[in-house]
Design a protein around this motif. Structure first.
Motif, short mmCIF file in Angstrom:
data_model
loop_
_atom_site.label_atom_id
_atom_site.label_comp_id
_atom_site.label_asym_id
_atom_site.label_seq_id
_atom_site.Cartn_x
_atom_site.Cartn_y
_atom_site.Cartn_z
N GLY A 96 8.74 9.12 -4.73
CA GLY A 96 7.69 10.12 -4.58
C GLY A 96 7.21 10.28 -3.15
O GLY A 96 6.98 11.40 -2.68
N ALA A 97 7.06 9.17 -2.44
CA ALA A 97 6.66 9.25 -1.03
C ALA A 97 7.73 9.95 -0.21
O ALA A 97 7.42 10.77 0.67
CB ALA A 97 6.38 7.85 -0.48
N PHE A 98 8.99 9.66 -0.51
CA PHE A 98 10.09 10.33 0.19
C PHE A 98 10.06 11.84 -0.06
O PHE A 98 10.18 12.64 0.87
CB PHE A 98 11.43 9.73 -0.26
N ARG A 152 3.48 5.40 -1.84
CA ARG A 152 4.56 4.42 -1.84
C ARG A 152 4.16 3.10 -2.51
O ARG A 152 4.95 2.48 -3.20
CB ARG A 152 4.97 4.18 -0.38
N TYR A 153 2.92 2.66 -2.28
CA TYR A 153 2.50 1.33 -2.74
C TYR A 153 1.50 1.36 -3.90
O TYR A 153 0.88 0.35 -4.19
CB TYR A 153 1.94 0.53 -1.56
N HIS A 154 1.38 2.50 -4.59
CA HIS A 154 0.40 2.55 -5.66
C HIS A 154 0.80 1.74 -6.89
O HIS A 154 -0.06 1.43 -7.72
CB HIS A 154 0.05 4.00 -6.04
N THR A 155 2.05 1.36 -7.01
CA THR A 155 2.47 0.54 -8.16
C THR A 155 2.55 -0.94 -7.83
O THR A 155 2.14 -1.78 -8.62
CB THR A 155 3.83 1.00 -8.72
N SER A 156 3.07 -1.26 -6.66
CA SER A 156 3.29 -2.67 -6.31
C SER A 156 2.18 -3.27 -5.46
O SER A 156 2.00 -4.48 -5.45
CB SER A 156 4.61 -2.81 -5.53
#
Length: 190
Positions: free
Chosen positions: A87-89, A107-111
């Motif tokens: 999604g960020a890409f 990019r980091y909303h899941t991890s």
């Protein structure tokens, strides 16, 4: 691209239930930004785009990761992690989002990640606690979010980690590192 056009493009990519979730994350991100001194406009944009690729075929998500120098280790962990990097890409290449802070929040909303920015924390936490979320422990997360992004995020990551353990799934190492980093941040401020 105007906000309305961005929202329309995102809505086309997901079922109505996920769109309602996205609206909840948008509302909650703005509220958290206002509460904790974040940038509400950036929080809104990141929230709009955070699940853009969520319902894309996993093969397409994997292809984006493989072919665009994204973290290859994602591919050996749960597919639920893939959409955030893909999604960020897409946000950058198709929608022209060039603000790295917004891209990182997507990019980091899941991890999560070590040294999360305020925007990272806001979008990640909003994803956990938006009004449509209903899972054991979500009320605790919402209560903690009244005073501490870090404590609320730890409760969220604990919930995710416990869920993955209960399902016999592997835990993405960055999530563990994120949790440890958040604990360290709290200890530094007490």
């Amino acid at each position: 691209m105007k906000r309305e056009e961005l929202m329309a493009a995102v809505k086309e990519q997901m079922p109505e239930r996920r769109w309602q979730h996205t609206l909840g994350v948008m509302e909650t991100s703005v509220m958290l930004a206002e509460r904790f001194g974040g940038d509400a406009v950036k929080a809104d944009v990141a929230a709009i785009l955070h699940d853009y690729c969520k319902y894309w075929p996993t093969g397409e998500q994997a292809k984006i990761i493989r072919e665009n120098d994204l973290p290859q280790d994602l591919l050996v962990f749960d597919k639920e992690l893939w959409h955030s990097h893909a999604g960020a890409f897409i946000a950058k290449t198709q929608f022209g989002i060039d603000d790295e802070e917004i891209l990182d929040a997507i990019r980091y909303h899941t991890s999560g990640r070590e040294q999360m920015t305020l925007l990272d924390k806001i979008v990640c936490l909003a994803d956990y606690m938006e009004p449509g979320r209903d899972f054991p422990g979500v009320e605790t997360i919402r209560e903690l979010a009244k005073t501490s992004l870090e404590r609320a995020l730890i409760a969220g990551f604990d919930s995710t980690i416990n869920f993955l353990i209960s399902k016999g799934k592997r835990i993405y190492p960055l999530t563990i590192l994120t949790r440890n980093d958040l604990l360290e941040q709290i200890q530094l401020h007490t």
